[in-house]
Design a protein around this motif. Structure first.
Motif, PDB file in Angstrom:
ATOM      1  N   GLU A   1     -30.876  26.318 -10.028  1.00  0.00           N
ATOM      2  CA  GLU A   1     -29.805  25.363 -10.335  1.00  0.00           C
ATOM      3  C   GLU A   1     -29.422  24.560  -9.098  1.00  0.00           C
ATOM      4  O   GLU A   1     -29.280  23.332  -9.157  1.00  0.00           O
ATOM      5  CB  GLU A   1     -28.583  26.116 -10.867  1.00  0.00           C
ATOM      6  CG  GLU A   1     -27.420  25.226 -11.225  1.00  0.00           C
ATOM      7  CD  GLU A   1     -26.213  26.018 -11.725  1.00  0.00           C
ATOM      8  OE1 GLU A   1     -25.107  25.475 -11.644  1.00  0.00           O
ATOM      9  OE2 GLU A   1     -26.392  27.162 -12.172  1.00  0.00           O
ATOM     10  N   TYR A   2     -29.285  25.250  -7.946  1.00  0.00           N
ATOM     11  CA  TYR A   2     -28.919  24.541  -6.731  1.00  0.00           C
ATOM     12  C   TYR A   2     -30.054  23.644  -6.240  1.00  0.00           C
ATOM     13  O   TYR A   2     -29.807  22.595  -5.659  1.00  0.00           O
ATOM     14  CB  TYR A   2     -28.463  25.510  -5.642  1.00  0.00           C
ATOM     15  CG  TYR A   2     -27.053  25.983  -5.866  1.00  0.00           C
ATOM     16  CD1 TYR A   2     -25.994  25.097  -5.784  1.00  0.00           C
ATOM     17  CD2 TYR A   2     -26.776  27.301  -6.198  1.00  0.00           C
ATOM     18  CE1 TYR A   2     -24.690  25.514  -6.014  1.00  0.00           C
ATOM     19  CE2 TYR A   2     -25.473  27.723  -6.426  1.00  0.00           C
ATOM     20  CZ  TYR A   2     -24.447  26.829  -6.331  1.00  0.00           C
ATOM     21  OH  TYR A   2     -23.163  27.242  -6.564  1.00  0.00           O
TER      22      TYR A   2
ATOM     23  N   LYS B   1     -32.065  22.051  -8.238  1.00  0.00           N
ATOM     24  CA  LYS B   1     -31.928  20.864  -9.086  1.00  0.00           C
ATOM     25  C   LYS B   1     -30.767  20.003  -8.612  1.00  0.00           C
ATOM     26  O   LYS B   1     -30.870  18.776  -8.576  1.00  0.00           O
ATOM     27  CB  LYS B   1     -31.708  21.269 -10.544  1.00  0.00           C
ATOM     28  CG  LYS B   1     -32.942  21.833 -11.211  1.00  0.00           C
ATOM     29  CD  LYS B   1     -32.659  22.269 -12.631  1.00  0.00           C
ATOM     30  CE  LYS B   1     -33.858  22.943 -13.257  1.00  0.00           C
ATOM     31  NZ  LYS B   1     -33.564  23.453 -14.603  1.00  0.00           N
ATOM     32  N   ARG B   2     -29.662  20.638  -8.262  1.00  0.00           N
ATOM     33  CA  ARG B   2     -28.500  19.882  -7.778  1.00  0.00           C
ATOM     34  C   ARG B   2     -28.827  19.147  -6.483  1.00  0.00           C
ATOM     35  O   ARG B   2     -28.435  18.000  -6.290  1.00  0.00           O
ATOM     36  CB  ARG B   2     -27.312  20.806  -7.548  1.00  0.00           C
ATOM     37  CG  ARG B   2     -26.615  21.226  -8.808  1.00  0.00           C
ATOM     38  CD  ARG B   2     -25.378  22.030  -8.498  1.00  0.00           C
ATOM     39  NE  ARG B   2     -24.724  22.493  -9.715  1.00  0.00           N
ATOM     40  CZ  ARG B   2     -23.646  23.239  -9.728  1.00  0.00           C
ATOM     41  NH1 ARG B   2     -23.089  23.614  -8.591  1.00  0.00           N
ATOM     42  NH2 ARG B   2     -23.112  23.625 -10.865  1.00  0.00           N
TER      43      ARG B   2
ATOM     44  N   GLU C   1     -30.052   8.382  -2.516  1.00  0.00           N
ATOM     45  CA  GLU C   1     -30.986   7.267  -2.354  1.00  0.00           C
ATOM     46  C   GLU C   1     -30.540   6.075  -3.194  1.00  0.00           C
ATOM     47  O   GLU C   1     -30.581   4.932  -2.724  1.00  0.00           O
ATOM     48  CB  GLU C   1     -32.395   7.702  -2.757  1.00  0.00           C
ATOM     49  CG  GLU C   1     -33.047   8.653  -1.778  1.00  0.00           C
ATOM     50  CD  GLU C   1     -34.405   9.142  -2.253  1.00  0.00           C
ATOM     51  OE1 GLU C   1     -34.938   8.578  -3.236  1.00  0.00           O
ATOM     52  OE2 GLU C   1     -34.932  10.072  -1.631  1.00  0.00           O
ATOM     53  N   THR C   2     -30.110   6.342  -4.431  1.00  0.00           N
ATOM     54  CA  THR C   2     -29.636   5.267  -5.301  1.00  0.00           C
ATOM     55  C   THR C   2     -28.407   4.607  -4.698  1.00  0.00           C
ATOM     56  O   THR C   2     -28.297   3.368  -4.689  1.00  0.00           O
ATOM     57  CB  THR C   2     -29.303   5.833  -6.705  1.00  0.00           C
ATOM     58  OG1 THR C   2     -30.459   6.482  -7.219  1.00  0.00           O
ATOM     59  CG2 THR C   2     -28.870   4.741  -7.648  1.00  0.00           C
TER      60      THR C   2
ATOM     61  N   ALA D   1     -31.828  18.193  -5.490  1.00  0.00           N
ATOM     62  CA  ALA D   1     -32.732  17.089  -5.812  1.00  0.00           C
ATOM     63  C   ALA D   1     -31.955  15.935  -6.431  1.00  0.00           C
ATOM     64  O   ALA D   1     -32.173  14.765  -6.097  1.00  0.00           O
ATOM     65  CB  ALA D   1     -33.831  17.572  -6.753  1.00  0.00           C
ATOM     66  N   SER D   2     -31.036  16.273  -7.339  1.00  0.00           N
ATOM     67  CA  SER D   2     -30.214  15.243  -7.973  1.00  0.00           C
ATOM     68  C   SER D   2     -29.336  14.546  -6.947  1.00  0.00           C
ATOM     69  O   SER D   2     -29.185  13.323  -6.973  1.00  0.00           O
ATOM     70  CB  SER D   2     -29.348  15.871  -9.069  1.00  0.00           C
ATOM     71  OG  SER D   2     -28.472  14.916  -9.614  1.00  0.00           O
ATOM     72  N   ALA D   3     -28.760  15.316  -6.031  1.00  0.00           N
ATOM     73  CA  ALA D   3     -27.902  14.734  -4.997  1.00  0.00           C
ATOM     74  C   ALA D   3     -28.708  13.823  -4.079  1.00  0.00           C
ATOM     75  O   ALA D   3     -28.241  12.750  -3.688  1.00  0.00           O
ATOM     76  CB  ALA D   3     -27.226  15.842  -4.191  1.00  0.00           C
ATOM     77  N   GLU D   4     -29.942  14.246  -3.741  1.00  0.00           N
ATOM     78  CA  GLU D   4     -30.790  13.398  -2.900  1.00  0.00           C
ATOM     79  C   GLU D   4     -31.131  12.098  -3.624  1.00  0.00           C
ATOM     80  O   GLU D   4     -31.096  11.023  -3.031  1.00  0.00           O
ATOM     81  CB  GLU D   4     -32.064  14.146  -2.506  1.00  0.00           C
ATOM     82  CG  GLU D   4     -31.825  15.245  -1.490  1.00  0.00           C
ATOM     83  CD  GLU D   4     -33.064  16.063  -1.194  1.00  0.00           C
ATOM     84  OE1 GLU D   4     -34.095  15.881  -1.891  1.00  0.00           O
ATOM     85  OE2 GLU D   4     -33.012  16.887  -0.266  1.00  0.00           O
ATOM     86  N   LYS D   5     -31.444  12.218  -4.932  1.00  0.00           N
ATOM     87  CA  LYS D   5     -31.756  11.022  -5.714  1.00  0.00           C
ATOM     88  C   LYS D   5     -30.525  10.122  -5.810  1.00  0.00           C
ATOM     89  O   LYS D   5     -30.628   8.899  -5.659  1.00  0.00           O
ATOM     90  CB  LYS D   5     -32.218  11.420  -7.123  1.00  0.00           C
ATOM     91  CG  LYS D   5     -32.737  10.248  -7.941  1.00  0.00           C
ATOM     92  CD  LYS D   5     -33.117  10.670  -9.345  1.00  0.00           C
ATOM     93  CE  LYS D   5     -34.434  11.393  -9.318  1.00  0.00           C
ATOM     94  NZ  LYS D   5     -34.905  11.743 -10.671  1.00  0.00           N
ATOM     95  N   ASP D   6     -29.362  10.718  -6.046  1.00  0.00           N
ATOM     96  CA  ASP D   6     -28.119   9.942  -6.105  1.00  0.00           C
ATOM     97  C   ASP D   6     -27.837   9.274  -4.761  1.00  0.00           C
ATOM     98  O   ASP D   6     -27.392   8.128  -4.719  1.00  0.00           O
ATOM     99  CB  ASP D   6     -26.933  10.833  -6.493  1.00  0.00           C
ATOM    100  CG  ASP D   6     -26.990  11.276  -7.951  1.00  0.00           C
ATOM    101  OD1 ASP D   6     -27.787  10.695  -8.715  1.00  0.00           O
ATOM    102  OD2 ASP D   6     -26.242  12.212  -8.305  1.00  0.00           O
TER     103      ASP D   6
END
Length: 189
Positions: A93-94, A96-97, A106-107, A99-104
């Motif tokens: 879960e962390y 994924k979080r 970058e966005t 990875a999501s935070a890194e993608k966010d």
């Protein structure tokens, strides 16, 4: 000095010594019913263990203790497996979080760059427009100042011309010239 103890040989001491190999005397251990002392100790220990094992049902206590220990170890293993599964779930879960935070991130960074470029372009356009407005305002002020100066020069020129013409008329125009001018105007009507 004290007298050292004296050892006297007796006939009973000789009873324990037998003639051995080659005529050398050997020491004989005491026996009871044909068993040596260490054998009696072994038999006594065996009897004690048999009484303790069968009489006190120690084997059941030992087996029960071992079974309880095995059950406790199984429970700890099951708990450890559950904790491991929970830890792996949390790790996933962390991950994924993250990875999501890194993608966010970058966005957000790309959006911030785009917004900065947009703001910079708008600021440049606004700056250019402001410079043009200020330039027009300055040109308008200069034109207005020129018009005022021209009007002022005209007014002064008119005032000067009027004053000069009054002076000239006053100097060169007399009553007869007035009469001739009045006659001329009347005739023109």
């Amino acid at each position: 000095m004290a007298n050292p103890p004296q050892v006297f040989a007796t006939e009973s001491a000789e009873a324990f010594v037998e003639e051995g190999h080659g005529g050398a005397p050997t020491h004989v251990e005491p026996e009871l019913l044909g068993l040596a002392p260490f054998q009696w100790v072994s038999i006594a220990m065996l009897i004690l263990f048999l009484i303790a094992f069968f009489g006190a049902k120690v084997h059941k206590t030992i087996a029960g203790g071992l079974d309880g220990r095995i059950a406790a170890i199984k429970e700890q293993l099951d708990e450890a497996k559950a904790l491991r599964h929970e830890a792996e779930t949390l790790r996933d879960e962390y991950a994924k979080r993250i990875a999501s935070a890194e993608k966010d991130a970058e966005t957000m960074l790309e959006t911030a760059r785009h917004e900065a470029e947009t703001i910079l372009a708008k600021a440049e356009a606004d700056g250019q427009a402001m410079v043009e407005r200020r330039q027009r305002m300055a040109e308008d002020k200069i034109a207005a100042a020129e018009r005022e100066a021209i009007a002022d020069v005209r007014n002064r020129a008119a005032i000067a011309a009027t004053a000069a013409s009054r002076k000239l008329i006053a100097e060169k125009h007399d009553a007869e010239a007035d009469k001739a001018l009045a006659d001329q105007l009347i005739a023109g009507i």
